[in-house]
Design an enzyme around this catalytic site. Structure first.
Site, mmCIF file in Angstrom:
data_model
loop_
_atom_site.group_PDB
_atom_site.id
_atom_site.type_symbol
_atom_site.label_atom_id
_atom_site.label_comp_id
_atom_site.label_asym_id
_atom_site.label_seq_id
_atom_site.Cartn_x
_atom_site.Cartn_y
_atom_site.Cartn_z
ATOM 1 N N HIS A 99 31.377 38.316 39.272
ATOM 2 C CA HIS A 99 32.784 37.947 39.461
ATOM 3 C C HIS A 99 32.857 36.439 39.723
ATOM 4 O O HIS A 99 31.960 35.874 40.356
ATOM 5 C CB HIS A 99 33.372 38.731 40.644
ATOM 6 C CG HIS A 99 34.849 38.571 40.763
ATOM 7 N ND1 HIS A 99 35.422 37.456 41.328
ATOM 8 C CD2 HIS A 99 35.877 39.358 40.359
ATOM 9 C CE1 HIS A 99 36.748 37.566 41.266
ATOM 10 N NE2 HIS A 99 37.047 38.727 40.682
ATOM 11 N N GLU A 170 37.680 37.864 32.406
ATOM 12 C CA GLU A 170 38.612 37.399 33.435
ATOM 13 C C GLU A 170 38.712 35.880 33.379
ATOM 14 O O GLU A 170 37.868 35.180 33.959
ATOM 15 C CB GLU A 170 38.102 37.786 34.830
ATOM 16 C CG GLU A 170 38.069 39.261 35.093
ATOM 17 C CD GLU A 170 38.248 39.537 36.578
ATOM 18 O OE1 GLU A 170 39.226 40.194 36.930
ATOM 19 O OE2 GLU A 170 37.418 39.069 37.383
#
Ligand code: PGA
Length: 258
Positions: A99, A170
């Protein structure tokens, strides 16, 4: 229906929330109650590691638990680290790796790859995040995306693990941003095609065509349906809106009825 036949994956990344195990139970309970019998959607909740064990008593093919990160280490003198096999042993079936918030704290492509292998070895499925910091008109950001992807694909030498890999696109500029800053569904679709192209180049058609791709970054109940349909993604990775059971269930509902 077995989870492998589910059409969409909706991931709730709780990050450093909520504050207590009791609150985690209440939030999870509200989501579980409505999501436990979904026909087409697999919901994966990523609570902070100490809460995984507390929540893992509730069982359903439609709602699974995962970890937000795992260590590159397996065991030994590494104070404060949490290994993939430890979170797997208390009920995490998925691991989120790479992430952008972890990458900001120092996770390089090489560390991300090592963590992916740790999770696979522990028997988990993996969601790896990739994404560009910003876009430029010369499309240099595509090079950054390619580098992240190639690094992950090359690290997985045992191709039996490929079926357990999910890519989450993302764009960093859209994470935690105002909801109208989420990219246009057509831009998401373009990126999905690009990721598939790179996957096919590196892995060949057999694996490349099958790769599952999620979108994450300022997803809410308003934009979820269009991003799934027009972005042609296999699901969504949701941050803030996964902490609000009502809003998160609306997002799930969009996926269930696409
Ligand atoms: P957001 O976060 O939905 O709050 O933008 C997404 C993420 O960080 O995965």
């Amino acid at each position: 229906m077995a989870q492998t036949q589910k059409k969409f994956i909706i991931v709730g990344n709780w990050k450093l929330n909520p504050a207590t195990g009791e609150e985690a139970k209440t939030l999870f309970g509200a989501i579980f109650k409505k999501a436990q019998n979904l026909a087409r959607v697999l919901v994966i909740i990523l609570p902070p590691a100490p809460f995984i064990n507390i929540l893992s008593g509730k069982k359903s093919d439609s709602v699974l638990l995962g970890a937000q990160d795992v260590s590159v280490e397996t065991s030994g003198s590494f104070t404060g680290l949490i290994s993939a096999s430890q979170v797997a042993s208390v009920g995490a079936q998925y691991a989120l790796i790479g992430h952008s918030e972890r990458r900001k704290m120092g996770d390089t492509d090489s560390i991300v790859s090592q963590k992916v292998l740790q999770a696979f070895t522990a028997g988990m499925k993996v969601i790896v995040c990739i994404g560009e910091k910003e876009r430029d008109e010369h499309a240099h950001y595509l090079r950054a995306i390619r580098e992240q992807l190639v690094s992950i694909f090359n690290a997985i030498s045992d191709k039996k693990y490929m079926k357990n890999l999910v890519i989450a696109y993302e764009p960093i500029w859209a994470i935690g941003a105002s909801y109208d800053r989420a990219p246009k569904p057509s831009d998401v679709h373009e990126m999905v095609l690009y990721i598939k192209k790179v996957a096919i180049e590196v892995l060949g058609k057999e694996f490349g065509l099958k790769i599952k791709i999620l979108y994450g970054g300022s997803v809410n109940a308003e934009n979820a349906g269009t991003i799934i349909r027009e972005g042609a993604v296999n699901g969504l990775l949701v941050g803030r809106q996964s902490l609000d059971a009502k809003e998160f269930l609306k997002i799930i509902d969009h996926a269930e009825h696409v």
